[in-house]
Design an enzyme around this catalytic site. Sequence first.
Site, PDB file in Angstrom:
ATOM      1  N   HIS A  75       0.878  -1.332   0.103  1.00 25.57           N
ATOM      2  CA  HIS A  75      -0.087  -0.109   0.070  1.00 25.57           C
ATOM      3  C   HIS A  75       0.831   1.418   0.026  1.00 25.57           C
ATOM      4  O   HIS A  75       0.075   2.375  -0.306  1.00 25.57           O
ATOM      5  CB  HIS A  75      -0.795   0.111   1.288  1.00 25.57           C
ATOM      6  CG  HIS A  75      -2.361   0.689   1.017  1.00 25.57           C
ATOM      7  ND1 HIS A  75      -2.783   0.772  -0.193  1.00 25.57           N
ATOM      8  CD2 HIS A  75      -3.150   1.075   1.757  1.00 25.57           C
ATOM      9  CE1 HIS A  75      -4.039   1.067  -0.213  1.00 25.57           C
ATOM     10  NE2 HIS A  75      -4.377   1.520   1.071  1.00 25.57           N
ATOM     11  N   ASN A 125      -6.012   6.759   4.185  1.00 27.69           N
ATOM     12  CA  ASN A 125      -7.490   7.124   4.049  1.00 27.69           C
ATOM     13  C   ASN A 125      -7.710   8.913   4.275  1.00 27.69           C
ATOM     14  O   ASN A 125      -8.819   9.109   3.659  1.00 27.69           O
ATOM     15  CB  ASN A 125      -8.485   6.487   5.024  1.00 27.69           C
ATOM     16  CG  ASN A 125      -8.544   5.049   4.761  1.00 27.69           C
ATOM     17  OD1 ASN A 125      -7.733   4.403   3.865  1.00 27.69           O
ATOM     18  ND2 ASN A 125      -9.509   4.504   5.168  1.00 27.69           N
ATOM     19  N   ASP A 150      -0.400   2.718  -5.511  1.00 24.60           N
ATOM     20  CA  ASP A 150      -0.262   1.001  -5.676  1.00 24.60           C
ATOM     21  C   ASP A 150      -1.907   0.847  -6.484  1.00 24.60           C
ATOM     22  O   ASP A 150      -2.768   1.609  -6.248  1.00 24.60           O
ATOM     23  CB  ASP A 150      -0.704   0.404  -4.429  1.00 24.60           C
ATOM     24  CG  ASP A 150      -1.717   0.961  -3.300  1.00 24.60           C
ATOM     25  OD1 ASP A 150      -1.319   1.851  -2.844  1.00 24.60           O
ATOM     26  OD2 ASP A 150      -2.662  -0.003  -2.928  1.00 24.60           O
ATOM     27  N   ASN A 171      -8.793   4.161  -1.575  1.00 26.22           N
ATOM     28  CA  ASN A 171      -9.114   5.121  -0.480  1.00 26.22           C
ATOM     29  C   ASN A 171      -8.425   6.371  -0.377  1.00 26.22           C
ATOM     30  O   ASN A 171      -8.504   7.497  -0.243  1.00 26.22           O
ATOM     31  CB  ASN A 171      -9.208   4.278   0.859  1.00 26.22           C
ATOM     32  CG  ASN A 171     -10.088   3.586   1.077  1.00 26.22           C
ATOM     33  OD1 ASN A 171     -11.145   3.689   0.588  1.00 26.22           O
ATOM     34  ND2 ASN A 171      -9.908   2.433   1.920  1.00 26.22           N
TER      35      ASN A 171
END
Length: 256
Positions: A75, A125, A150, A171
């Site tokens: 991530h 997020n 990613d 997100n």
Amino acid sequence: MFVTHKLQRLLQFLFKTVYLILSLSMRRWITRFMNLVLLYKPFSQRLSRDLSLNPKMRRRLLVGLGNPGMGGTRHSVGMEVLAALASRLGVAERWKGDRQVSGEVILSELGQTQLVLLRPKLLMNINGVSVAKAAAKFQIQPEDVFLIHDELDKPLGKFAMKHGGSARGHNGVRSCIECLKTDVMPRLRIGIGRPVGKLSVECHVLGRFSKEEREILRVVQEQSVDLLLRHLTEHRTDTQLQLKTPPQGGSVAEKT
């Protein structure tokens, strides 16, 4: 009894589905609320004396999306590519913390363009808060904000430039769209592939690359930086850009 058992299973399935939908909606509302609260706090846009901005040069903001303190995970691959770019520019040792933008920043130059490299210090997020604050502070328009992140829908070894559009379930990108109030930002999407077997998406993206995967990633980093630099320095009219030497098992393309 057989009918009752089937009905129970159907009700359980419906309950789990509704629960997951409501949980996802609640998480999105909470994230949106946090974005608004963190952006509401005003800050001075006066620049420090050590930040020499050239008003005659076009400025572009390059952001590596990820989770602070979780380098090496899938991530946070956007941050790794940004670090590779900083090394290529010879400025890898210049990172400076900037509380105003909730992140770390490097200023560099590439031809007639002044680059602002940003590593947000907020969770994925709510990365958009850091991006929006940096764009405001350095007076950079959303179309000059490049997001590096990613991409689940691309296998490891593939990457592409995308010019705006929806978040596609990411997100961090969704937070950037909400905070900048537009979706025009170009994005360098680095493939990490989807999880195999019963492994959840969350565990997959927060997991680390294997030794073999890191070998592929090393080539991906080099060539994705090539693509990014080419995009930054060339005024192109074509919609496709294919590099001659794709990474192992993959390809690279620029898309609109």
